[in-house]
Design a protein around this motif. Structure first.
Motif, PDB file in Angstrom:
ATOM      1  N   SER A   6     -11.729 -44.390  -9.023  1.00  0.00           N
ATOM      2  CA  SER A   6     -12.274 -45.635  -9.545  1.00  0.00           C
ATOM      3  C   SER A   6     -12.783 -46.541  -8.433  1.00  0.00           C
ATOM      4  O   SER A   6     -13.483 -47.505  -8.698  1.00  0.00           O
ATOM      5  N   GLN A   7     -12.406 -46.244  -7.203  1.00  0.00           N
ATOM      6  CA  GLN A   7     -12.844 -47.095  -6.104  1.00  0.00           C
ATOM      7  C   GLN A   7     -14.341 -46.992  -5.835  1.00  0.00           C
ATOM      8  O   GLN A   7     -14.908 -47.800  -5.120  1.00  0.00           O
ATOM      9  N   ARG A   9     -16.556 -47.646  -7.891  1.00  0.00           N
ATOM     10  CA  ARG A   9     -17.168 -48.813  -8.529  1.00  0.00           C
ATOM     11  C   ARG A   9     -16.629 -50.133  -7.982  1.00  0.00           C
ATOM     12  O   ARG A   9     -17.159 -51.184  -8.277  1.00  0.00           O
ATOM     13  N   SER A  10     -15.559 -50.078  -7.226  1.00  0.00           N
ATOM     14  CA  SER A  10     -14.964 -51.294  -6.694  1.00  0.00           C
ATOM     15  C   SER A  10     -15.733 -51.765  -5.470  1.00  0.00           C
ATOM     16  O   SER A  10     -16.453 -51.002  -4.826  1.00  0.00           O
TER      17      SER A  10
ATOM     18  N   GLU B 102      -7.638 -53.660  -9.846  1.00  0.00           N
ATOM     19  CA  GLU B 102      -9.015 -53.770  -9.358  1.00  0.00           C
ATOM     20  C   GLU B 102      -9.006 -54.798  -8.225  1.00  0.00           C
ATOM     21  O   GLU B 102      -8.718 -55.980  -8.451  1.00  0.00           O
ATOM     22  N   ASP B 104     -10.766 -56.962  -6.647  1.00  0.00           N
ATOM     23  CA  ASP B 104     -12.030 -57.701  -6.603  1.00  0.00           C
ATOM     24  C   ASP B 104     -11.776 -59.070  -5.988  1.00  0.00           C
ATOM     25  O   ASP B 104     -10.672 -59.375  -5.531  1.00  0.00           O
ATOM     26  N   TYR B 107      -8.955 -61.096  -7.557  1.00  0.00           N
ATOM     27  CA  TYR B 107      -7.623 -60.588  -7.226  1.00  0.00           C
ATOM     28  C   TYR B 107      -7.205 -61.049  -5.833  1.00  0.00           C
ATOM     29  O   TYR B 107      -6.094 -61.535  -5.636  1.00  0.00           O
TER      30      TYR B 107
END
Lengths: 121, 121
Positions: A6-7, A9-10, B102, B104, B107
Protein backbone atom coordinates in the motif's frame (compact mmCIF):
# COMPACT_ATOMS: atom_id res chain seq x y z
CA UNK A 1 13.12 -7.09 -3.79
CA UNK A 2 11.31 -5.01 -1.22
CA UNK A 3 7.55 -5.20 -0.97
CA UNK A 4 5.88 -1.85 -1.34
CA UNK A 5 2.25 -2.85 -1.02
CA UNK A 6 0.00 0.00 0.00
CA UNK A 7 2.99 2.30 0.34
CA UNK A 8 3.00 2.73 -3.44
CA UNK A 9 0.07 5.10 -3.00
CA UNK A 10 1.36 6.75 0.16
CA UNK A 11 3.51 9.86 0.20
CA UNK A 12 5.78 8.12 2.72
CA UNK A 13 8.03 5.12 2.34
CA UNK A 14 9.71 2.96 4.99
CA UNK A 15 13.51 2.89 5.03
CA UNK A 16 13.64 -0.92 5.10
CA UNK A 17 11.46 -1.05 1.99
CA UNK A 18 13.82 1.19 0.08
CA UNK A 19 16.81 -0.96 1.06
CA UNK A 20 17.08 -3.83 -1.38
CA UNK A 21 14.93 -2.22 -4.06
CA UNK A 22 16.25 -2.59 -7.60
CA UNK A 23 17.51 0.39 -9.60
CA UNK A 24 17.17 0.61 -13.39
CA UNK A 25 18.33 3.12 -15.93
CA UNK A 26 15.81 4.60 -18.41
CA UNK A 27 16.78 1.93 -20.96
CA UNK A 28 15.52 -0.69 -18.51
CA UNK A 29 18.93 -2.08 -17.62
CA UNK A 30 19.28 -3.14 -14.02
CA UNK A 31 22.09 -1.15 -12.43
CA UNK A 32 21.94 -2.70 -8.97
CA UNK A 33 19.95 -2.08 -5.81
CA UNK A 34 19.76 0.39 -2.95
CA UNK A 35 21.77 -0.83 0.01
CA UNK A 36 21.23 2.04 2.45
CA UNK A 37 20.26 5.65 2.89
CA UNK A 38 22.56 8.28 4.36
CA UNK A 39 20.68 10.58 6.71
CA UNK A 40 21.69 13.88 8.30
CA UNK A 41 21.60 13.22 12.03
CA UNK A 42 20.46 16.70 12.95
CA UNK A 43 17.82 17.45 10.36
CA UNK A 44 16.70 13.94 9.43
CA UNK A 45 17.23 14.67 5.76
CA UNK A 46 18.04 11.75 3.47
CA UNK A 47 21.00 13.11 1.55
CA UNK A 48 21.69 10.11 -0.57
CA UNK A 49 20.72 6.57 -1.39
CA UNK A 50 23.57 4.16 -1.99
CA UNK A 51 23.33 2.14 -5.20
CA UNK A 52 25.27 -1.09 -4.81
CA UNK A 53 26.15 -3.92 -7.13
CA UNK A 54 28.65 -6.67 -7.70
CA UNK A 55 29.93 -8.58 -4.72
CA UNK A 56 28.56 -11.78 -3.30
CA UNK A 57 25.28 -12.98 -1.74
CA UNK A 58 23.58 -9.71 -2.48
CA UNK A 59 26.16 -7.70 -0.60
CA UNK A 60 27.39 -5.33 -3.27
CA UNK A 61 31.03 -4.40 -3.44
CA UNK A 62 30.60 -1.33 -5.64
CA UNK A 63 28.79 1.53 -3.93
CA UNK A 64 27.56 4.70 -5.62
CA UNK A 65 25.84 7.29 -3.43
CA UNK A 66 23.07 9.03 -5.39
CA UNK A 67 21.11 12.14 -4.44
CA UNK A 68 17.73 11.00 -3.09
CA UNK A 69 15.77 13.06 -5.58
CA UNK A 70 17.31 11.17 -8.52
CA UNK A 71 15.24 8.12 -7.54
CA UNK A 72 11.87 7.75 -9.24
CA UNK A 73 9.82 4.74 -8.29
CA UNK A 74 8.27 2.88 -11.24
CA UNK A 75 5.39 0.69 -10.14
CA UNK A 76 5.53 -1.42 -13.32
CA UNK A 77 9.20 -2.23 -12.77
CA UNK A 78 8.91 -2.65 -8.99
CA UNK A 79 12.02 -0.54 -8.64
CA UNK A 80 13.60 2.86 -9.05
CA UNK A 81 14.41 4.33 -12.42
CA UNK A 82 17.38 6.67 -12.35
CA UNK A 83 18.36 8.90 -15.24
CA UNK A 84 21.84 7.51 -15.34
CA UNK A 85 23.84 5.45 -17.79
CA UNK A 86 26.85 3.28 -17.16
CA UNK A 87 29.06 5.95 -18.71
CA UNK A 88 27.93 8.50 -16.14
CA UNK A 89 28.53 5.98 -13.35
CA UNK A 90 32.07 5.63 -14.66
CA UNK A 91 33.86 8.44 -12.86
CA UNK A 92 31.09 8.99 -10.33
CA UNK A 93 31.85 9.14 -6.59
CA UNK A 94 32.05 5.55 -5.39
CA UNK A 95 33.56 3.40 -2.68
CA UNK A 96 34.29 -0.24 -1.91
CA UNK A 97 32.52 -2.29 0.74
CA UNK A 98 33.90 -1.45 4.16
CA UNK A 99 35.71 1.65 2.87
CA UNK A 100 33.02 4.25 3.35
CA UNK A 101 33.96 7.86 2.82
CA UNK A 102 33.25 10.53 5.40
CA UNK A 103 29.77 11.65 4.44
CA UNK A 104 30.19 15.29 5.33
CA UNK A 105 28.84 18.43 3.74
CA UNK A 106 31.73 18.74 1.31
CA UNK A 107 31.25 15.15 0.14
CA UNK A 108 27.53 15.53 -0.47
CA UNK A 109 28.07 18.89 -2.18
CA UNK A 110 30.55 17.27 -4.58
CA UNK A 111 28.06 14.48 -5.17
CA UNK A 112 25.25 16.85 -6.04
CA UNK A 113 27.57 18.80 -8.32
CA UNK A 114 28.64 15.64 -10.13
CA UNK A 115 25.06 14.69 -10.91
CA UNK A 116 23.96 18.27 -11.56
CA UNK A 117 21.27 18.07 -8.91
CA UNK A 118 20.20 21.03 -6.80
CA UNK A 119 20.67 20.09 -3.14
CA UNK A 120 17.98 22.52 -2.05
CA UNK A 121 14.37 21.46 -1.85
CA UNK B 1 22.43 -3.81 18.15
CA UNK B 2 23.59 -1.79 15.19
CA UNK B 3 27.27 -0.98 14.87
CA UNK B 4 27.94 2.70 14.59
CA UNK B 5 31.72 2.66 14.39
CA UNK B 6 33.12 5.80 12.81
CA UNK B 7 29.64 7.08 12.12
CA UNK B 8 29.42 8.17 15.75
CA UNK B 9 31.59 11.13 14.82
CA UNK B 10 29.99 11.76 11.45
CA UNK B 11 27.08 14.11 10.91
CA UNK B 12 25.43 11.40 8.81
CA UNK B 13 24.06 8.01 9.76
CA UNK B 14 23.09 5.05 7.58
CA UNK B 15 19.46 3.94 7.66
CA UNK B 16 20.37 0.29 8.27
CA UNK B 17 22.42 1.31 11.29
CA UNK B 18 19.49 3.14 12.83
CA UNK B 19 17.22 0.13 12.32
CA UNK B 20 17.66 -2.23 15.24
CA UNK B 21 19.24 0.34 17.55
CA UNK B 22 17.97 0.25 21.14
CA UNK B 23 15.90 3.08 22.60
CA UNK B 24 16.07 4.05 26.28
CA UNK B 25 14.21 6.57 28.37
CA UNK B 26 16.18 9.10 30.46
CA UNK B 27 15.88 6.75 33.47
CA UNK B 28 17.89 4.18 31.52
CA UNK B 29 15.00 1.79 30.97
CA UNK B 30 15.03 0.05 27.61
CA UNK B 31 11.83 0.89 25.76
CA UNK B 32 12.48 -1.15 22.63
CA UNK B 33 14.32 -0.58 19.36
CA UNK B 34 13.92 1.31 16.10
CA UNK B 35 12.39 -0.92 13.45
CA UNK B 36 12.20 1.52 10.54
CA UNK B 37 12.18 5.11 9.43
CA UNK B 38 9.29 6.72 7.57
CA UNK B 39 10.53 9.00 4.80
CA UNK B 40 8.71 11.57 2.70
CA UNK B 41 9.06 10.32 -0.87
CA UNK B 42 9.25 13.76 -2.41
CA UNK B 43 11.52 15.65 -0.06
CA UNK B 44 13.50 12.78 1.45
CA UNK B 45 12.72 13.97 4.94
CA UNK B 46 12.67 11.38 7.73
CA UNK B 47 9.40 12.22 9.44
CA UNK B 48 9.49 9.58 12.10
CA UNK B 49 11.36 6.62 13.49
CA UNK B 50 9.25 3.67 14.58
CA UNK B 51 9.95 2.40 18.09
CA UNK B 52 8.96 -1.26 18.34
CA UNK B 53 8.80 -3.77 21.15
CA UNK B 54 7.11 -6.92 22.27
CA UNK B 55 6.48 -9.63 19.72
CA UNK B 56 8.71 -12.54 18.87
CA UNK B 57 12.22 -13.05 17.46
CA UNK B 58 12.96 -9.36 17.56
CA UNK B 59 9.97 -8.50 15.40
CA UNK B 60 8.08 -6.11 17.63
CA UNK B 61 4.32 -6.18 17.71
CA UNK B 62 3.85 -2.77 19.32
CA UNK B 63 4.87 0.12 17.08
CA UNK B 64 5.17 3.76 18.14
CA UNK B 65 6.19 6.28 15.49
CA UNK B 66 8.34 9.02 17.05
CA UNK B 67 9.42 12.32 15.53
CA UNK B 68 13.02 11.93 14.32
CA UNK B 69 14.28 14.85 16.35
CA UNK B 70 13.23 13.16 19.60
CA UNK B 71 16.07 10.67 19.14
CA UNK B 72 19.38 11.52 20.81
CA UNK B 73 22.18 9.06 20.36
CA UNK B 74 24.08 8.23 23.56
CA UNK B 75 27.49 6.74 22.82
CA UNK B 76 27.83 5.26 26.33
CA UNK B 77 24.53 3.40 25.98
CA UNK B 78 25.02 2.43 22.33
CA UNK B 79 21.47 3.52 21.69
CA UNK B 80 19.04 6.38 21.53
CA UNK B 81 17.76 8.17 24.60
CA UNK B 82 14.29 9.56 24.18
CA UNK B 83 12.66 11.93 26.66
CA UNK B 84 9.67 9.70 27.09
CA UNK B 85 8.25 7.63 29.91
CA UNK B 86 5.94 4.64 29.76
CA UNK B 87 3.05 6.85 30.84
CA UNK B 88 3.53 9.12 27.83
CA UNK B 89 3.69 6.07 25.56
CA UNK B 90 0.34 5.01 26.97
CA UNK B 91 -2.09 6.85 24.76
CA UNK B 92 0.50 7.69 22.09
CA UNK B 93 -0.16 6.97 18.40
CA UNK B 94 0.64 3.30 17.86
CA UNK B 95 -0.17 0.37 15.63
CA UNK B 96 0.13 -3.40 15.54
CA UNK B 97 2.44 -5.33 13.26
CA UNK B 98 0.95 -5.52 9.77
CA UNK B 99 -1.64 -2.84 10.54
CA UNK B 100 0.27 0.26 9.53
CA UNK B 101 -1.61 3.52 9.44
CA UNK B 102 -1.59 5.77 6.40
CA UNK B 103 1.44 7.95 7.05
CA UNK B 104 0.07 11.12 5.54
CA UNK B 105 0.49 14.74 6.49
CA UNK B 106 -2.46 14.68 8.93
CA UNK B 107 -1.04 11.62 10.70
CA UNK B 108 2.42 13.09 11.13
CA UNK B 109 0.94 16.43 12.24
CA UNK B 110 -1.08 14.65 14.96
CA UNK B 111 2.07 12.78 15.98
CA UNK B 112 4.11 15.96 16.33
CA UNK B 113 1.30 17.57 18.28
CA UNK B 114 1.06 14.61 20.66
CA UNK B 115 4.75 14.81 21.49
CA UNK B 116 4.83 18.61 21.48
CA UNK B 117 7.53 18.69 18.84
CA UNK B 118 7.80 21.41 16.22
CA UNK B 119 7.72 19.75 12.79
CA UNK B 120 9.69 22.60 11.23
CA UNK B 121 13.46 22.58 11.18
Amino acid sequence: MAEFGSQERSSFIASDRVEGTAVYNPAGERLGSISRLMIGKQNGQVECAVLSFGGFLGIGNDHYPLPWRMLNYAVDKGGYVVDLDKEKLHGAPRYDLGREPEFDEAYTRALYTYYGVNPLF
